[in-house]
Design a protein around this motif. Structure first.
Motif, PDB file in Angstrom:
ATOM      1  N   VAL A  34      44.756  35.649  47.506  1.00  0.00           N
ATOM      2  CA  VAL A  34      43.427  36.691  46.706  1.00  0.00           C
ATOM      3  C   VAL A  34      44.937  37.666  46.155  1.00  0.00           C
ATOM      4  O   VAL A  34      46.014  38.397  47.226  1.00  0.00           O
ATOM      5  N   GLU A  35      44.451  38.761  45.549  1.00  0.00           N
ATOM      6  CA  GLU A  35      44.946  38.982  44.804  1.00  0.00           C
ATOM      7  C   GLU A  35      44.802  41.169  45.223  1.00  0.00           C
ATOM      8  O   GLU A  35      43.162  40.772  45.020  1.00  0.00           O
ATOM      9  N   PRO A  70      41.542  27.801  44.176  1.00  0.00           N
ATOM     10  CA  PRO A  70      41.258  29.106  42.801  1.00  0.00           C
ATOM     11  C   PRO A  70      41.777  30.537  44.101  1.00  0.00           C
ATOM     12  O   PRO A  70      40.957  31.281  45.193  1.00  0.00           O
ATOM     13  N   ILE A  71      42.784  30.716  43.486  1.00  0.00           N
ATOM     14  CA  ILE A  71      43.525  32.846  43.632  1.00  0.00           C
ATOM     15  C   ILE A  71      41.585  33.225  42.841  1.00  0.00           C
ATOM     16  O   ILE A  71      41.340  33.615  41.968  1.00  0.00           O
ATOM     17  N   ILE A  72      42.207  34.562  44.437  1.00  0.00           N
ATOM     18  CA  ILE A  72      40.342  35.385  44.308  1.00  0.00           C
ATOM     19  C   ILE A  72      41.433  36.438  44.074  1.00  0.00           C
ATOM     20  O   ILE A  72      42.011  36.969  44.238  1.00  0.00           O
ATOM     21  N   TRP A  73      40.566  37.514  43.308  1.00  0.00           N
ATOM     22  CA  TRP A  73      40.958  39.456  43.277  1.00  0.00           C
ATOM     23  C   TRP A  73      39.269  40.068  44.372  1.00  0.00           C
ATOM     24  O   TRP A  73      38.546  39.256  44.233  1.00  0.00           O
ATOM     25  N   PRO A  78      40.177  43.101  53.181  1.00  0.00           N
ATOM     26  CA  PRO A  78      39.052  43.216  53.949  1.00  0.00           C
ATOM     27  C   PRO A  78      39.094  43.910  55.957  1.00  0.00           C
ATOM     28  O   PRO A  78      40.020  43.107  55.509  1.00  0.00           O
ATOM     29  N   GLU A  79      38.312  44.054  56.286  1.00  0.00           N
ATOM     30  CA  GLU A  79      38.587  44.120  57.052  1.00  0.00           C
ATOM     31  C   GLU A  79      38.770  43.210  58.025  1.00  0.00           C
ATOM     32  O   GLU A  79      39.921  43.276  59.054  1.00  0.00           O
ATOM     33  N   GLU A  85      33.448  36.196  50.686  1.00  0.00           N
ATOM     34  CA  GLU A  85      34.390  34.709  49.939  1.00  0.00           C
ATOM     35  C   GLU A  85      35.718  34.218  50.899  1.00  0.00           C
ATOM     36  O   GLU A  85      35.512  33.146  50.657  1.00  0.00           O
ATOM     37  N   ILE A  86      36.576  34.678  51.225  1.00  0.00           N
ATOM     38  CA  ILE A  86      37.730  33.942  52.535  1.00  0.00           C
ATOM     39  C   ILE A  86      36.789  32.382  52.969  1.00  0.00           C
ATOM     40  O   ILE A  86      37.173  31.904  53.381  1.00  0.00           O
TER      41      ILE A  86
END
Length: 167
Positions: A34-35, A70-73, A78-79, A85-86
Protein backbone atom coordinates in the motif's frame (compact mmCIF):
# COMPACT_ATOMS: atom_id res chain seq x y z
CA UNK A 1 26.58 -60.22 -10.60
CA UNK A 2 23.63 -59.04 -12.64
CA UNK A 3 21.32 -59.95 -9.74
CA UNK A 4 23.27 -57.63 -7.43
CA UNK A 5 23.11 -54.81 -9.96
CA UNK A 6 19.35 -55.39 -10.39
CA UNK A 7 18.82 -55.38 -6.60
CA UNK A 8 20.79 -52.14 -6.22
CA UNK A 9 18.74 -50.45 -8.94
CA UNK A 10 15.50 -51.78 -7.51
CA UNK A 11 16.33 -50.52 -3.99
CA UNK A 12 17.43 -47.14 -5.38
CA UNK A 13 14.23 -46.77 -7.41
CA UNK A 14 12.09 -47.79 -4.42
CA UNK A 15 13.85 -45.24 -2.20
CA UNK A 16 13.37 -42.51 -4.81
CA UNK A 17 9.67 -43.31 -5.17
CA UNK A 18 9.24 -43.28 -1.39
CA UNK A 19 10.80 -39.81 -1.19
CA UNK A 20 8.67 -38.49 -4.03
CA UNK A 21 5.49 -39.88 -2.47
CA UNK A 22 5.97 -38.00 0.81
CA UNK A 23 4.09 -34.70 0.95
CA UNK A 24 6.21 -31.61 1.42
CA UNK A 25 4.31 -28.98 3.36
CA UNK A 26 4.77 -25.38 2.24
CA UNK A 27 3.15 -22.33 3.74
CA UNK A 28 1.46 -19.88 1.42
CA UNK A 29 2.06 -16.15 1.90
CA UNK A 30 0.00 -13.42 0.26
CA UNK A 31 1.47 -9.92 -0.14
CA UNK A 32 -0.20 -6.55 -0.46
CA UNK A 33 1.71 -3.28 -0.75
CA UNK A 34 0.00 0.00 0.00
CA UNK A 35 1.48 3.33 -1.06
CA UNK A 36 0.77 6.19 1.35
CA UNK A 37 1.73 9.81 1.79
CA UNK A 38 1.40 11.07 -1.78
CA UNK A 39 -1.35 12.09 -4.10
CA UNK A 40 -2.50 9.60 -6.68
CA UNK A 41 -0.93 11.73 -9.40
CA UNK A 42 2.59 11.09 -8.04
CA UNK A 43 2.14 7.52 -6.82
CA UNK A 44 3.42 4.47 -8.64
CA UNK A 45 7.11 4.84 -7.97
CA UNK A 46 9.29 1.95 -9.06
CA UNK A 47 10.38 1.51 -5.43
CA UNK A 48 7.09 -0.14 -4.47
CA UNK A 49 7.46 -2.71 -7.23
CA UNK A 50 11.12 -3.31 -6.36
CA UNK A 51 10.24 -3.93 -2.72
CA UNK A 52 7.32 -6.16 -3.62
CA UNK A 53 9.58 -8.26 -5.85
CA UNK A 54 12.37 -8.35 -3.27
CA UNK A 55 10.13 -9.39 -0.39
CA UNK A 56 8.40 -12.05 -2.48
CA UNK A 57 11.73 -13.39 -3.77
CA UNK A 58 13.06 -13.79 -0.22
CA UNK A 59 9.99 -15.78 0.80
CA UNK A 60 10.01 -17.86 -2.38
CA UNK A 61 13.70 -18.68 -1.97
CA UNK A 62 12.93 -19.85 1.59
CA UNK A 63 10.37 -22.35 0.33
CA UNK A 64 7.13 -20.40 0.71
CA UNK A 65 4.44 -20.27 -1.94
CA UNK A 66 3.87 -16.57 -2.66
CA UNK A 67 1.00 -14.60 -4.16
CA UNK A 68 0.23 -10.92 -4.33
CA UNK A 69 -2.50 -8.43 -5.02
CA UNK A 70 -2.09 -5.23 -6.99
CA UNK A 71 -0.30 -2.36 -5.25
CA UNK A 72 -2.92 0.04 -3.93
CA UNK A 73 -2.79 3.71 -2.99
CA UNK A 74 -4.20 5.34 0.14
CA UNK A 75 -3.89 8.91 1.29
CA UNK A 76 -2.86 7.72 4.74
CA UNK A 77 -2.38 4.50 6.63
CA UNK A 78 -5.72 3.34 8.10
CA UNK A 79 -6.24 3.06 11.87
CA UNK A 80 -6.96 -0.66 11.52
CA UNK A 81 -4.70 -2.37 8.99
CA UNK A 82 -7.25 -5.05 8.01
CA UNK A 83 -10.09 -2.68 7.17
CA UNK A 84 -11.63 -1.56 3.89
CA UNK A 85 -9.79 -2.55 0.73
CA UNK A 86 -7.00 -4.19 2.72
CA UNK A 87 -9.52 -6.29 4.65
CA UNK A 88 -11.09 -7.40 1.37
CA UNK A 89 -7.64 -8.45 0.09
CA UNK A 90 -7.03 -10.31 3.36
CA UNK A 91 -10.31 -12.21 2.99
CA UNK A 92 -9.47 -13.06 -0.62
CA UNK A 93 -6.05 -14.36 0.45
CA UNK A 94 -7.59 -16.51 3.19
CA UNK A 95 -10.11 -17.91 0.71
CA UNK A 96 -7.20 -18.68 -1.62
CA UNK A 97 -5.45 -20.70 1.08
CA UNK A 98 -2.85 -18.24 2.39
CA UNK A 99 -1.34 -19.11 5.77
CA UNK A 100 0.13 -15.64 6.22
CA UNK A 101 -0.87 -12.21 4.96
CA UNK A 102 1.87 -9.58 4.63
CA UNK A 103 0.87 -5.93 4.30
CA UNK A 104 3.58 -3.42 3.52
CA UNK A 105 2.78 0.26 3.93
CA UNK A 106 5.17 2.13 1.68
CA UNK A 107 5.51 5.67 3.02
CA UNK A 108 6.34 8.39 0.53
CA UNK A 109 6.90 12.09 0.76
CA UNK A 110 6.65 14.47 -2.19
CA UNK A 111 9.79 16.44 -2.99
CA UNK A 112 9.96 18.63 -6.08
CA UNK A 113 6.96 16.88 -7.60
CA UNK A 114 8.48 13.41 -7.16
CA UNK A 115 7.49 10.62 -4.81
CA UNK A 116 10.45 9.88 -2.54
CA UNK A 117 10.28 6.71 -0.40
CA UNK A 118 11.12 6.96 3.27
CA UNK A 119 10.04 3.70 4.91
CA UNK A 120 8.20 0.43 4.53
CA UNK A 121 6.24 -0.78 7.55
CA UNK A 122 5.60 -4.52 7.26
CA UNK A 123 2.76 -6.24 9.12
CA UNK A 124 2.49 -10.03 9.11
CA UNK A 125 -0.85 -11.64 10.01
CA UNK A 126 -1.68 -15.24 10.73
CA UNK A 127 -4.57 -15.96 8.36
CA UNK A 128 -6.39 -18.46 10.56
CA UNK A 129 -6.50 -16.27 13.68
CA UNK A 130 -6.34 -12.78 12.05
CA UNK A 131 -3.69 -11.98 14.66
CA UNK A 132 -0.79 -9.64 14.01
CA UNK A 133 2.28 -11.79 14.57
CA UNK A 134 5.05 -9.42 13.50
CA UNK A 135 5.55 -5.77 12.65
CA UNK A 136 8.69 -3.91 11.64
CA UNK A 137 9.70 -0.72 9.88
CA UNK A 138 12.48 -0.74 7.27
CA UNK A 139 14.20 2.20 5.59
CA UNK A 140 13.46 2.48 1.90
CA UNK A 141 15.03 4.31 -1.01
CA UNK A 142 18.58 3.97 0.30
CA UNK A 143 19.91 1.88 -2.59
CA UNK A 144 22.02 3.64 -5.20
CA UNK A 145 20.27 1.69 -7.95
CA UNK A 146 17.49 -0.84 -8.47
CA UNK A 147 19.77 -3.83 -7.79
CA UNK A 148 20.86 -2.43 -4.42
CA UNK A 149 17.28 -1.56 -3.47
CA UNK A 150 16.20 -5.10 -4.40
CA UNK A 151 18.93 -6.50 -2.16
CA UNK A 152 17.77 -4.29 0.73
CA UNK A 153 14.20 -5.53 0.20
CA UNK A 154 15.34 -9.17 0.12
CA UNK A 155 17.29 -8.67 3.35
CA UNK A 156 14.17 -7.19 4.92
CA UNK A 157 12.20 -10.22 3.72
CA UNK A 158 14.74 -12.56 5.33
CA UNK A 159 14.41 -10.64 8.61
CA UNK A 160 10.64 -11.12 8.51
CA UNK A 161 10.99 -14.82 7.64
CA UNK A 162 13.26 -15.39 10.64
CA UNK A 163 10.43 -14.18 12.90
CA UNK A 164 7.68 -16.38 11.45
CA UNK A 165 9.66 -19.47 10.49
CA UNK A 166 9.03 -21.44 13.70
CA UNK A 167 5.32 -20.65 14.07
Amino acid sequence: MSCIRFCKRFVSAAALLALLALPVPASMVSFLLVETGTGEEVSGSQHSRIWESGLMAAFFDSGYIVTNGPIIWMEQKPETALSGEIGASFNKAVTGGADYFVVGFFEYSVQEGRAVPSAVVVYVYDSSSRQLIYQRSFSAGEGRNAAEETQIAQNAGRAVISRIKDR
